[in-house]
Design an enzyme around this catalytic site. Structure first.
Site, short mmCIF file in Angstrom:
data_model
loop_
_atom_site.label_atom_id
_atom_site.label_comp_id
_atom_site.label_asym_id
_atom_site.label_seq_id
_atom_site.Cartn_x
_atom_site.Cartn_y
_atom_site.Cartn_z
N HIS A 172 0.85 -1.18 0.00
CA HIS A 172 0.00 0.00 0.00
C HIS A 172 0.89 1.23 0.00
CE1 HIS A 172 -3.96 -1.82 1.71
NE2 HIS A 172 -3.31 -2.70 0.98
N GLU A 195 0.79 3.93 1.72
CA GLU A 195 1.17 4.39 3.06
C GLU A 195 2.31 3.55 3.64
OE1 GLU A 195 -3.46 4.62 3.13
OE2 GLU A 195 -1.91 3.51 2.04
N CYS A 234 -6.65 2.14 5.31
CA CYS A 234 -7.31 0.92 5.77
C CYS A 234 -6.79 0.59 7.18
CB CYS A 234 -7.02 -0.24 4.81
SG CYS A 234 -5.29 -0.79 4.84
N CYS A 241 -2.93 -0.04 7.32
CA CYS A 241 -2.14 1.19 7.23
C CYS A 241 -2.34 2.08 8.45
CB CYS A 241 -2.49 1.93 5.94
SG CYS A 241 -1.99 1.02 4.46
#
Length: 161
Positions: free
Chosen positions: A57, A59, A87, A90
């Site tokens: 991801h 992040e 999410c 993260c």
């Protein structure tokens, strides 16, 4: 809800450019920039499909870069800008990295962990980042909407519908 400061739109525009890079690769268009003292210390975009890695991801990739650039896992004094609400994975990394502030553009009604589905900041954790929502929300939501519309259209074409 956190305040919007003079730099939020500037850094979110950088995150949106990164999100476009992701979309150009066929990735969900999510971009992330981490700053400290108004300087970018890390930036990344979603690479889950490219890297074949569920943890790639934007992040998490940016947090890894920031830790390396700043020489430690505690990212005190940092602000994380991201085009889609983080999410739970993260959000957990953000809390554990002690990031002071999170600024996101579009809410994520399916997986958002800073208010949309759950609010990790509401739990008695050892760190609570300040959350600012909705900076350049329309631009980020439009980019995500266009991406998923094209994805559906391409799927229908390949299935012969």
């Amino acid at each position: 809800m956190g305040y919007i400061n003079k730099d939020d739109e500037y850094f979110m525009r950088q995150a949106l450019k990164l999100a476009k890079n992701a979309a150009d690769l066929g990735e969900v268009p999510i971009g992330c920039v981490i700053t400290r003292d108004e300087n970018v210390v890390a930036s990344a975009y979603n690479l889950r499909e490219t890297n074949k890695n569920a943890a790639a991801h934007a992040e998490l990739l940016a947090i890894g870069q920031a830790c390396e650039a700043l020489g430690g896992w505690r990212l005190h004094g940092c602000t994380l800008y991201v085009t889609l609400e983080p999410c739970s994975m993260c959000a957990g990394a953000i809390v554990n990295a002690r990031i002071d502030r999170v600024v996101f553009a579009a809410p994520d009604p399916k997986a958002g962990a800073f208010g949309s589905v759950i609010n990790l900041s509401a739990y008695p954790l050892n760190h609570k980042p300040e959350i600012t929502r909705g900076v350049l929300r329309e631009e980020a939501a439009a980019m995500l909407g266009d991406f998923f519309r094209r994805l559906r259209e391409n799927r229908l074409k390949t299935e012969g519908r």
